[in-house]
Write a protein that holds these residues in place. Structure first.
Motif, mmCIF file in Angstrom:
data_model
loop_
_atom_site.group_PDB
_atom_site.id
_atom_site.type_symbol
_atom_site.label_atom_id
_atom_site.label_comp_id
_atom_site.label_asym_id
_atom_site.label_seq_id
_atom_site.Cartn_x
_atom_site.Cartn_y
_atom_site.Cartn_z
ATOM 1 N N SER A 34 0.827 -1.199 0.000
ATOM 2 C CA SER A 34 0.000 0.000 0.000
ATOM 3 C C SER A 34 0.868 1.259 0.000
ATOM 4 C CB SER A 34 -0.920 -0.008 1.226
ATOM 5 O OG SER A 34 -1.703 1.147 1.262
ATOM 6 N N LYS A 35 1.925 1.247 0.823
ATOM 7 C CA LYS A 35 2.837 2.391 0.872
ATOM 8 C C LYS A 35 3.526 2.576 -0.478
ATOM 9 C CE LYS A 35 6.583 2.049 3.399
ATOM 10 N NZ LYS A 35 7.517 2.036 4.552
ATOM 11 N N ARG A 36 3.975 1.479 -1.080
ATOM 12 C CA ARG A 36 4.625 1.547 -2.389
ATOM 13 C C ARG A 36 3.678 2.100 -3.438
ATOM 14 N NH1 ARG A 36 4.949 -3.797 -5.060
ATOM 15 N NH2 ARG A 36 2.933 -3.027 -5.693
ATOM 16 N N ASP A 37 2.433 1.618 -3.427
ATOM 17 C CA ASP A 37 1.451 2.098 -4.399
ATOM 18 C C ASP A 37 1.176 3.588 -4.228
ATOM 19 O OD1 ASP A 37 1.301 -0.448 -5.443
ATOM 20 O OD2 ASP A 37 -0.649 -0.915 -4.554
ATOM 21 N N SER A 38 1.166 4.050 -2.993
ATOM 22 C CA SER A 38 0.965 5.482 -2.740
ATOM 23 C C SER A 38 2.130 6.297 -3.289
ATOM 24 C CB SER A 38 0.829 5.742 -1.235
ATOM 25 O OG SER A 38 -0.348 5.146 -0.746
ATOM 26 N N ILE A 39 3.344 5.814 -3.081
ATOM 27 C CA ILE A 39 4.528 6.515 -3.592
ATOM 28 C C ILE A 39 4.505 6.557 -5.112
ATOM 29 C CG2 ILE A 39 7.045 6.358 -3.807
ATOM 30 C CD1 ILE A 39 7.032 5.262 -0.896
ATOM 31 N N ILE A 40 4.146 5.431 -5.729
ATOM 32 C CA ILE A 40 4.058 5.398 -7.192
ATOM 33 C C ILE A 40 3.011 6.396 -7.687
ATOM 34 C CG2 ILE A 40 3.347 3.956 -9.150
ATOM 35 C CD1 ILE A 40 4.708 1.593 -7.673
ATOM 36 N N GLY A 41 1.880 6.438 -7.016
ATOM 37 C CA GLY A 41 0.841 7.396 -7.398
ATOM 38 C C GLY A 41 1.313 8.836 -7.291
ATOM 39 N N LEU A 42 2.038 9.140 -6.221
ATOM 40 C CA LEU A 42 2.568 10.497 -6.053
ATOM 41 C C LEU A 42 3.592 10.833 -7.131
ATOM 42 C CD1 LEU A 42 2.971 10.586 -2.177
ATOM 43 C CD2 LEU A 42 1.349 11.922 -3.556
ATOM 44 N N LEU A 43 4.455 9.885 -7.460
ATOM 45 C CA LEU A 43 5.445 10.123 -8.507
ATOM 46 C C LEU A 43 4.784 10.321 -9.866
ATOM 47 C CD1 LEU A 43 8.192 7.562 -7.454
ATOM 48 C CD2 LEU A 43 8.327 10.063 -7.345
ATOM 49 N N ARG A 44 3.740 9.557 -10.140
ATOM 50 C CA ARG A 44 3.020 9.733 -11.412
ATOM 51 C C ARG A 44 2.353 11.102 -11.475
ATOM 52 N NH1 ARG A 44 0.462 3.684 -11.933
ATOM 53 N NH2 ARG A 44 2.267 2.770 -12.953
ATOM 54 N N ALA A 45 1.766 11.516 -10.359
ATOM 55 C CA ALA A 45 1.131 12.836 -10.321
ATOM 56 C C ALA A 45 2.171 13.932 -10.516
ATOM 57 C CB ALA A 45 0.404 13.026 -8.991
ATOM 58 N N GLN A 46 3.314 13.775 -9.878
ATOM 59 C CA GLN A 46 4.392 14.758 -10.022
ATOM 60 C C GLN A 46 4.859 14.817 -11.480
ATOM 61 O OE1 GLN A 46 8.152 13.689 -8.192
ATOM 62 N NE2 GLN A 46 8.397 15.790 -7.455
ATOM 63 N N HIS A 47 5.022 13.653 -12.090
ATOM 64 C CA HIS A 47 5.431 13.599 -13.494
ATOM 65 C C HIS A 47 4.394 14.279 -14.383
ATOM 66 C CE1 HIS A 47 7.213 12.055 -17.163
ATOM 67 N NE2 HIS A 47 6.023 11.591 -17.515
ATOM 68 N N TRP A 48 3.116 14.016 -14.138
ATOM 69 C CA TRP A 48 2.037 14.611 -14.932
ATOM 70 C C TRP A 48 2.069 16.135 -14.813
ATOM 71 C CZ3 TRP A 48 -2.286 17.609 -14.084
ATOM 72 C CH2 TRP A 48 -3.221 17.631 -15.117
ATOM 73 N N ILE A 49 2.253 16.625 -13.587
ATOM 74 C CA ILE A 49 2.295 18.077 -13.363
ATOM 75 C C ILE A 49 3.490 18.692 -14.085
ATOM 76 C CG2 ILE A 49 2.704 19.847 -11.598
ATOM 77 C CD1 ILE A 49 1.003 18.052 -9.701
ATOM 78 N N ARG A 50 4.649 18.059 -13.982
ATOM 79 C CA ARG A 50 5.832 18.596 -14.666
ATOM 80 C C ARG A 50 5.637 18.615 -16.173
ATOM 81 N NH1 ARG A 50 10.777 15.923 -11.196
ATOM 82 N NH2 ARG A 50 10.632 17.396 -9.472
ATOM 83 N N GLN A 51 5.002 17.584 -16.715
ATOM 84 C CA GLN A 51 4.728 17.546 -18.156
ATOM 85 C C GLN A 51 3.857 18.730 -18.552
ATOM 86 O OE1 GLN A 51 5.575 15.392 -20.705
ATOM 87 N NE2 GLN A 51 7.060 14.415 -19.367
ATOM 88 N N ARG A 52 2.833 19.011 -17.750
ATOM 89 C CA ARG A 52 1.909 20.098 -18.081
ATOM 90 C C ARG A 52 2.588 21.463 -17.959
ATOM 91 N NH1 ARG A 52 0.701 16.153 -19.624
ATOM 92 N NH2 ARG A 52 -1.253 15.025 -19.565
ATOM 93 N N LEU A 53 3.490 21.595 -17.011
ATOM 94 C CA LEU A 53 4.172 22.879 -16.829
ATOM 95 C C LEU A 53 5.159 23.160 -17.951
ATOM 96 C CD1 LEU A 53 4.877 22.872 -12.983
ATOM 97 C CD2 LEU A 53 3.188 24.234 -14.229
ATOM 98 N N LEU A 54 5.694 22.120 -18.572
ATOM 99 C CA LEU A 54 6.659 22.308 -19.644
ATOM 100 C C LEU A 54 5.981 22.600 -20.979
ATOM 101 C CD1 LEU A 54 9.237 19.495 -18.790
ATOM 102 C CD2 LEU A 54 9.465 21.955 -18.453
ATOM 103 N N TRP A 55 4.709 22.360 -21.090
ATOM 104 C CA TRP A 55 4.012 22.595 -22.364
ATOM 105 C C TRP A 55 3.818 24.024 -22.560
ATOM 106 C CZ3 TRP A 55 1.795 19.291 -26.163
ATOM 107 C CH2 TRP A 55 2.212 17.958 -26.038
#
Length: 55
Positions: A34-55
């Motif tokens: 569960s902890k690992r899945d939460s970390i993965i979710g946070l990293l994916r969200a961070q990646h998504w946000i960075r992608q949007r900011l670079l556009w």
């Protein structure tokens, strides 16, 4: 009514202890997953946000 022989009762007690130990290990593993899945979710969200900011 038959009674369970003492050695069988001892075996059952040992098996119950083993099952309890395995259940505790499984619970700890589930918490780690569960902890690992939460970390993965946070990293994916961070990646998504960075992608949007670079556009």
């Amino acid at each position: 009514m038959e009674t369970t022989p003492l050695h069988t009762q001892d075996e059952l007690s040992a098996l119950r202890a083993l099952v309890a130990e395995q259940a505790a290990k499984l619970s700890a593993q589930e918490a780690e997953v569960s902890k690992r899945d939460s970390i993965i979710g946070l990293l994916r969200a961070q990646h998504w946000i960075r992608q949007r900011l670079l556009w």
